[in-house]
Enzyme design. Structure first.
Site, PDB file in Angstrom:
ATOM      1  CG  MET A   1      67.213  28.826  39.276  1.00  0.00           C
ATOM      2  SD  MET A   1      67.213  27.423  40.084  1.00  0.00           S
ATOM      3  CE  MET A   1      66.132  26.852  40.402  1.00  0.00           C
ATOM      4  NE  ARG A   2      75.614  32.257  37.094  1.00  0.00           N
ATOM      5  CZ  ARG A   2      76.352  32.244  36.215  1.00  0.00           C
ATOM      6  NH1 ARG A   2      75.965  30.932  34.672  1.00  0.00           N
ATOM      7  NH2 ARG A   2      77.293  32.032  35.200  1.00  0.00           N
TER       8      ARG A   2
ATOM      9  CG  LEU B   1      77.472  29.291  43.900  1.00  0.00           C
ATOM     10  CD1 LEU B   1      76.730  28.613  44.741  1.00  0.00           C
ATOM     11  CD2 LEU B   1      77.785  30.584  43.392  1.00  0.00           C
TER      12      LEU B   1
ATOM     13  CG  HIS C   1      67.287  20.159  45.219  1.00  0.00           C
ATOM     14  ND1 HIS C   1      67.333  20.349  44.482  1.00  0.00           N
ATOM     15  CD2 HIS C   1      66.654  19.293  45.576  1.00  0.00           C
ATOM     16  CE1 HIS C   1      66.974  20.280  43.903  1.00  0.00           C
ATOM     17  NE2 HIS C   1      66.915  18.630  44.544  1.00  0.00           N
TER      18      HIS C   1
ATOM     19  CG  ASP D   1      71.144  19.955  44.152  1.00  0.00           C
ATOM     20  OD1 ASP D   1      71.075  21.539  44.887  1.00  0.00           O
ATOM     21  OD2 ASP D   1      70.496  20.994  42.697  1.00  0.00           O
TER      22      ASP D   1
ATOM     23  CB  ALA E   1      56.499  22.434  53.071  1.00  0.00           C
TER      24      ALA E   1
HETATM   25  C1  GAR Z   1      62.471  26.933  44.799  1.00  0.00           C
HETATM   26  O1  GAR Z   1      61.622  26.201  44.534  1.00  0.00           O
HETATM   27  C2  GAR Z   1      63.426  26.322  45.178  1.00  0.00           C
HETATM   28  O2  GAR Z   1      63.690  25.287  45.922  1.00  0.00           O
HETATM   29  C3  GAR Z   1      63.735  26.156  43.789  1.00  0.00           C
HETATM   30  O3  GAR Z   1      63.902  27.521  42.995  1.00  0.00           O
HETATM   31  C4  GAR Z   1      62.939  27.360  43.926  1.00  0.00           C
HETATM   32  C5  GAR Z   1      62.961  28.682  43.543  1.00  0.00           C
HETATM   33  O4  GAR Z   1      61.543  29.914  44.168  1.00  0.00           O
HETATM   34  N1  GAR Z   1      65.742  25.931  43.814  1.00  0.00           N
HETATM   35  C6  GAR Z   1      66.431  25.139  43.487  1.00  0.00           C
HETATM   36  O5  GAR Z   1      65.682  24.393  42.413  1.00  0.00           O
HETATM   37  C7  GAR Z   1      67.576  24.787  43.228  1.00  0.00           C
HETATM   38  N2  GAR Z   1      68.535  23.655  42.877  1.00  0.00           N
HETATM   39  P1  GAR Z   1      61.952  30.900  44.826  1.00  0.00           P
HETATM   40  O6  GAR Z   1      61.908  32.205  44.113  1.00  0.00           O
HETATM   41  O7  GAR Z   1      60.149  32.188  44.796  1.00  0.00           O
HETATM   42  O8  GAR Z   1      62.753  30.944  46.147  1.00  0.00           O
END
Ligand code: GAR
Length: 209
Positions: A89-90, A92, A108, A144, A172
């Protein structure tokens, strides 16, 4: 096998899915590092227990570029050819993205180009969509926004809340990410595919001149 570094910030369930998929002998990639900007990310413990090297460096007090450079050095030292972002969640820096161009994938939780950014499930519900889903894409400097490699549609059910939908999309995600990463690293090793990429780039260059 292609060598992959996974970047996480939290739970790491997608990371776990990629790790477990790599346990199959036929899997064309192996995970050489799990790295995080958050030393307390629960996913780091899981990776350690699975015998995978881990690295954590908090971003606090550092510029984006400084932090990315520290991560980059750890990833290179681990011998990785590819990066899989898995809930990292950074945002880049362009510099880091440039260094890993065509070698960095992200997952995503939406059917891109719909719902970039956060709150994807609620936005799909509010829009009255009948499907949500997830996408694996190449990372480009724009958030994204990179080319989509694979997607899974997930039907929205009556009574779905954002949380219920998120749980189903996550199932999924786990399957899609491992399959898409395996396919991507294999295609890059395919000489026909490489030739095709060279041709596409040559055409793009011609167009810009
Ligand atoms: C996941 O749902 C991923 O798609 C989302 O964060 C979650 C991480 O879960 N990513 C984003 O929103 C990126 N823009 P996880 O740590 O259990 O894999």
């Amino acid at each position: 096998r292609a060598k992959v570094a996974i970047l996480i910030s939290g739970r790491g369930s997608n990371m776990a899915a990629l790790l477990y998929a790599a346990k199959a002998e036929a899997c064309p990639y192996e995970v050489v590092l799990v790295a995080s900007n958050n030393p307390k990310a629960p996913g780091l413990q899981l990776a350690e227990a699975e015998g995978i090297a881990t690295f954590a460096h908090p971003h606090k007090g550092l510029s984006r570029e400084e932090h990315d450079q520290i991560m980059h050095e750890a990833i290179v030292a681990a011998g990785a050819d590819y990066i899989a972002l898995a809930g990292y969640m950074r945002i880049l820096s362009d510099e880091f993205v440039g260094k890993w161009q065509d070698r960095m994938l992200n997952i995503h939780p939406s059917l891109l180009p719909k719902y970039k950014g956060l709150d994807t499930y609620q936005r799909a519900l509010d829009a009255g969509d009948n499907h949500a889903g997830c996408s694996v894409h190449l990372v480009t400097p724009e958030l994204d926004d990179g080319p989509v490699l694979a997607q899974t549609e997930v039907a929205i059910l009556p009574g779905d809340t954002a949380d219920i939908l998120a749980d189903r999309v996550l199932i999924a995600e786990h399957q899609l990410y491992a399959a898409a990463l395996a396919k991507y690293v294999t295609r890059e090793a395919d000489p026909d595919w490489i030739l095709e990429q060279v041709r596409i780039r040559a055409l793009a260059l011609e167009e810009t001149h």
